[in-house]
Scaffold this motif. Structure first.
Motif, short mmCIF file in Angstrom:
data_model
loop_
_atom_site.label_atom_id
_atom_site.label_comp_id
_atom_site.label_asym_id
_atom_site.label_seq_id
_atom_site.Cartn_x
_atom_site.Cartn_y
_atom_site.Cartn_z
N THR A 483 0.79 -1.18 0.08
CA THR A 483 -0.03 -0.10 0.07
C THR A 483 0.91 1.26 0.12
OG1 THR A 483 -1.80 -1.16 1.11
CG2 THR A 483 -1.88 1.11 1.26
N LYS A 484 1.85 1.31 0.88
CA LYS A 484 2.80 2.55 0.96
C LYS A 484 3.53 2.67 -0.22
CE LYS A 484 1.95 3.76 5.45
NZ LYS A 484 1.64 5.04 5.76
N LYS A 485 3.95 1.88 -0.75
CA LYS A 485 4.94 1.63 -1.89
C LYS A 485 4.15 2.29 -3.09
CE LYS A 485 8.30 -0.96 -4.69
NZ LYS A 485 9.24 0.06 -4.62
N LYS A 486 2.95 1.73 -3.41
CA LYS A 486 2.09 2.21 -4.50
C LYS A 486 1.66 3.75 -4.33
CE LYS A 486 -2.21 1.45 -7.08
NZ LYS A 486 -3.54 0.59 -7.03
N LEU A 487 1.21 4.05 -3.07
CA LEU A 487 0.99 5.45 -2.97
C LEU A 487 2.08 6.29 -2.93
CD1 LEU A 487 -1.18 5.35 0.40
CD2 LEU A 487 -1.85 5.83 -1.97
N HIS A 488 3.24 5.96 -2.76
CA HIS A 488 4.47 6.73 -2.94
C HIS A 488 4.92 7.03 -4.27
CE1 HIS A 488 9.13 6.97 -2.15
NE2 HIS A 488 8.64 8.44 -2.23
N SER A 489 4.87 5.62 -4.92
CA SER A 489 5.60 5.72 -6.40
C SER A 489 4.43 6.11 -7.58
CB SER A 489 5.84 4.30 -6.99
OG SER A 489 4.67 3.33 -6.98
N THR A 490 3.06 5.80 -7.26
CA THR A 490 2.12 6.14 -8.16
C THR A 490 1.42 7.55 -8.08
OG1 THR A 490 1.66 3.69 -8.25
CG2 THR A 490 -0.25 5.37 -9.16
N ASP A 533 -9.84 7.68 0.42
CA ASP A 533 -9.66 7.54 2.05
C ASP A 533 -8.30 7.56 2.21
OD1 ASP A 533 -12.43 7.44 2.41
OD2 ASP A 533 -12.56 5.26 2.13
N SER A 534 -7.62 8.54 1.82
CA SER A 534 -6.10 8.69 2.11
C SER A 534 -5.78 10.10 2.36
CB SER A 534 -5.24 7.87 1.05
OG SER A 534 -5.41 8.66 -0.09
N TRP A 767 -8.66 19.01 -1.53
CA TRP A 767 -9.51 17.95 -1.88
C TRP A 767 -9.73 17.00 -0.84
CZ3 TRP A 767 -8.46 14.43 -6.66
CH2 TRP A 767 -9.75 14.00 -7.27
N GLY A 768 -8.91 16.78 -0.06
CA GLY A 768 -8.80 15.89 1.14
C GLY A 768 -9.48 16.43 2.45
N GLU A 769 -9.95 17.82 2.47
CA GLU A 769 -10.64 18.53 3.56
C GLU A 769 -11.87 19.03 3.40
OE1 GLU A 769 -6.59 19.93 5.99
OE2 GLU A 769 -6.59 20.37 3.96
N LEU A 770 -12.68 18.48 2.56
CA LEU A 770 -13.99 19.02 2.09
C LEU A 770 -14.96 18.72 3.11
CD1 LEU A 770 -14.00 17.96 -1.66
CD2 LEU A 770 -12.99 20.19 -0.84
N LYS A 771 -15.72 19.71 3.53
CA LYS A 771 -16.76 19.73 4.29
C LYS A 771 -18.13 20.10 3.74
CE LYS A 771 -13.89 21.44 8.14
NZ LYS A 771 -13.71 19.96 8.75
N THR A 772 -19.18 19.51 4.27
CA THR A 772 -20.61 19.75 3.81
C THR A 772 -20.62 21.39 4.22
OG1 THR A 772 -21.69 19.45 5.90
CG2 THR A 772 -21.52 17.40 4.47
N ILE A 773 -21.87 21.98 3.47
CA ILE A 773 -22.09 23.29 3.66
C ILE A 773 -22.36 23.46 5.24
CG2 ILE A 773 -23.96 25.08 3.03
CD1 ILE A 773 -24.20 23.88 0.41
N GLU A 774 -23.13 22.83 5.63
CA GLU A 774 -23.40 22.82 7.20
C GLU A 774 -22.30 22.82 7.92
OE1 GLU A 774 -24.86 20.87 5.12
OE2 GLU A 774 -26.76 21.84 4.98
N GLU A 775 -21.43 21.97 7.55
CA GLU A 775 -20.07 21.87 8.64
C GLU A 775 -18.98 23.02 7.97
OE1 GLU A 775 -19.79 16.90 8.53
OE2 GLU A 775 -18.74 18.05 6.94
#
Length: 782
Positions: A483-490, A533-534, A767-775
């Motif tokens: 998992t780590k290797k793929k995230l790192h290289s890809t 989810d990363s 892109w990784g810290e999106l919240k609903t309008i209410e939030e």
């Protein structure tokens, strides 16, 4: 009249050197057909069925050949059929060179006796025997002159052997296209290329005076006239020349020298803006023009997308391939090949201009040819979906999306350290160093040295490793390492390399990359597969002064199933809103929403997508960790809850076997061509899944087009990405208002409005810290 030349091992075909052949004791099946035939069809060698019946092409491959010939419009009874080698080897195998050589004089004599206008060479063996060429995948569809001992006015058309299509059904369309080409040759509508046939009359515009004359000429063309356009660029993206063609066989090439004059560039932009621009992968050419001060042209027609609708198999849409397949043009970029690596700026100008002119001229010819072949429905898909989307996506590609370079650099170090640490742990568990990326070494460690149980098969893939969890700690470490290797290289390293000097990453969105119509992404980075989810999504950030807004269609594929089936229970559950999987669980398990457990919801979710993707009971059982009988019961309960969905699925399967295709309300058609025993189950699966995926994709694409048109010329709100059923943009305006605007566009009624397609919207700095309008509002107030 049918004529059998030879049957039985005691008969020696005229001209065959049987004493030099190792097949002389095997059954010999002669050719058959009329005494005079305009078409000779030559295969490899007889099979067992042919040997038993004494007639060529009567087995499975022969029946498939009959089907394709009939579909193309060629009467088999008017063709003469034979094989490169007349004897049937046992067991079945291609003839050996010595055997083929012994039969060659007979084959030449047989072909010459019929004086055909066309010889169709089916497969590698026939291609080698008749034309002395190797590799049917490279030569199929070419028009070749025969290498025969006496002059004969005939053309050889290589094509895949029907037996190859039985093994690989995706080749059906190629076989059909090649036989269509053979028919065109017979009708005198297509000829083998002559040495000068690929020449294009080229006019080079290299100075201001000539450029003024060109612009005057462009203004003389009627408003909206089709002009094919192609650009050539340097290795750094600098515009080197523009090829223009509005008359087949003729092209004008405007050089960099002429384009450096601002007046000429501006006037050319205005002139092109009033014409209908035709290109091949025009989205690329437009971005080059925009970067160099020619912003007006937009997509008028794109031969790559036109061909995609004619044949939606991936990897078949390159301009050089299409010029060969449809225009019978030989390889015309041979002179340019040395400069693909060093850059076209190093190419002699005259060579580059000739190549540019041919690109433009052949694009125009292909466009006119495809226009005749495209159906009315195909034209509607191009005009309402693909061309408008091409312009919107071109602007998104040109802008790119900002990435957090400092964060990327830190992640690069962190992931590299983590991968090294995990590698050290793997070596410790194994007791020695080994390469975990080597399949062979990994199997040795897992199953021989550590003696882990074999999970049904000797494998180290993810499914096998999941089954081995708990047997040894090396398994968990290995899964984390991968998992780590793929995230790192890809992602991490790839994004660092892809970012431009402004920290923006530009991807290429492919409208022609999938058979379902879903967008794909590539070159230099595939942004369609960024994990949800990363931490990887945190890399993508808003431009300073902007805020990110994302709209995401909610359970679009489930809604697609509801639309097609018009299942009352499914539509009611969708209209009720809330968590669709909880409502599905209520119907399946006959409980109230508050009684639905997490396990029930998970089963409902897996089952819903299992139905859409036509997952079998054993596969569903493996997915959920339950028995096959329990999975069968779940599927039965699902269809009890949604009976009309089951009816639609079964009717779709029945119909695809009857007509060989499925269609969508947006006009898309998925043609399956040949359907045999080997691919029947896969066709049935795709026949259900393809229209659902396509519908979800086109609902999103329609929303993207609407949003793009609204935002033309608005620098304060800019589209960035589209990933599957979502749209990401950035805005300087009130993000809440923009989010509600985007939600309105994506949730607008589509088709007949019987099934709502709702979108969820979120706001955030990355892109990784999106919240609903209410939030978002709550966090802002705090």
């Amino acid at each position: 009249m049918v004529r059998v030349l030879a049957r039985g091992k005691d008969i020696r075909p005229d001209g065959a050197q049987c004493d030099k052949c190792t097949l002389q004791d095997y059954p010999c099946v002669g050719g058959c057909g009329p005494a005079q035939a305009d078409i000779v069809i030559c295969g490899e060698a007889p099979g067992p069925t042919e040997a038993a019946r004494g007639v060529p092409f009567v087995g499975r491959a022969g029946k498939l050949l009959d089907t394709v010939l009939k579909e193309v419009g060629i009467d088999r009874d008017e063709c003469y059929l034979t094989n490169a080698c007349l004897c049937a080897p046992e067991p079945i195998r291609p003839p050996k060179p010595k055997e083929l050589k012994a039969c060659l004089p007979r084959l030449w004599r047989e072909v010459l006796a019929h004086r055909p206008k066309v010889v169709i060479a089916l497969g590698n063996t026939a291609l080698k025997a008749l034309a002395g060429k190797h590799g049917i995948s490279n030569w199929h569809g070419a028009l070749l002159s025969p290498d025969l001992p006496e002059a004969v006015d005939t053309t050889i058309v290589p094509a895949y052997h029907p037996a190859a299509v039985l093994r690989s059904p995706r080749l059906y369309q190629d076989l059909k296209t090649d036989l269509e080409k053979a028919l065109l040759v017979l009708q005198g509508k297509l000829e083998p290329p002559k040495e000068s046939s690929s020449d294009v009359k080229t006019v080079v515009i290299d100075n201001v005076e000539d450029a003024r004359e060109l612009i005057d000429r462009l203004w003389q063309l009627y408003h909206g006239q089709e002009v094919a356009l192609d650009v050539e660029t340097s290795s750094t993206g600098e515009l080197l020349c523009i090829g223009l063609s509005w008359k087949p066989g003729t092209a004008v090439v405007v050089t960099k020298n002429a384009l450096q004059n601002n007046y000429i560039r501006d006037k050319l932009d205005v002139a092109l803006g009033r014409l209908t621009i035709v290109g091949h992968n025009l989205k690329y050419d437009l971005q080059v023009l925009w970067r160099h001060g020619i912003p007006s042209p937009c997509t008028g027609a794109d031969t790559m997308l036109e061909h995609y609708l004619l044949n939606n198999l991936p990897g078949t849409h390159g301009l050089k391939q299409l010029a060969k397949d449809y225009l019978n043009m030989p390889e015309y970029d041979a002179e340019l090949k040395p400069y693909h690596k060093t850059g076209f700026e190093n190419c002699p100008p005259e060579t580059l201009y000739r190549y540019n002119a041919k690109d433009a001229s052949y694009t125009l010819q292909l466009h006119r040819l495809f226009q005749e072949r495209l159906s009315e429905n195909d034209h509607r898909v191009l005009e309402t979906l693909l061309y408008p989307a091409s312009d919107v996506l071109a602007r998104m590609e040109s802008l790119g999306v900002l990435v957090d370079i400092p964060l990327l650099r830190n992640m690069d170090i962190e992931y590299a350290t983590a991968v090294d640490d995990l590698l050290h742990q793997l070596h410790q568990h194994a007791g020695h160093e080994f390469n975990p990326n080597s399949h062979k070494q990994l199997l040795e460690v897992l199953y021989k040295e550590l003696e882990l149980p074999i999970p049904g098969r000797l494998s180290s893939d993810k499914d096998a490793l999941e089954e081995l969890k708990g047997y040894h700690p090396i398994v968990d470490v290995l899964l984390e390492y991968r998992t780590k290797k793929k995230l790192h290289s890809t992602y991490v390293k790839a994004l660092l390399e892809a970012a431009d000097i402004n920290g923006r990453v530009h991807t290429t969105f492919n409208l022609h990359g999938t058979v379902t119509g879903r967008l794909s992404s590539s070159n230099p980075v595939n942004l369609q597969n960024i994990p949800k989810d990363s931490d990887i999504r945190k890399i993508f950030i808003a431009t300073p002064g902007y805020t990110l807004v994302e709209g995401d269609l909610s359970q679009a594929e489930v809604r697609g199933l509801a639309y097609y089936s018009q299942d009352e229970n499914l539509i009611q559950a969708i209209r009720a809103g809330g968590d669709m999987h909880i409502r599905t669980a209520c119907l399946m398990f006959k409980v109230k929403p508050e009684e639905v457990t997490k396990e029930m919801r998970q089963k409902a979710k897996h089952l819903t997508f299992g139905v859409i993707y036509q997952m079998s009971a054993p596969s569903l059982a493996a997915e959920l960790g339950i028995s096959v009988s329990e999975a069968e019961d779940l599927i039965e309960e699902y269809f009890k809850a949604f009976p009309q969905a089951q009816e639609w699925i079964e009717e779709t399967k029945r119909k695809v076997l009857e007509v060989g295709k499925v269609s969508t309300p947006f006009g898309r058609t998925r043609n399956f061509g040949f359907i045999g025993n080997d691919n029947r189950n896969e066709v049935l699966r795709q026949a259900v899944n393809a229209p659902i995926q396509s519908l979800a994709s086109d609902v999103t694409l329609t929303a993207l087009i609407k949003a793009g048109r609204c935002l033309v010329g608005n620098p304060n709100t800019r589209l960035l990405l589209t990933v599957h059923d979502s749209i990401l943009l950035e805005t300087k305006e009130d993000p809440v208002e923009v989010a509600r605007w985007l939600q309105g566009i994506m949730s607008a009624p589509v088709l007949d409005g019987s099934v709502p397609f709702d979108a969820e919207v979120k706001i955030g700095p990355s892109w990784g810290e999106l919240k609903t309008i209410e939030e978002y509002l709550s966090a802002k107030a705090a």
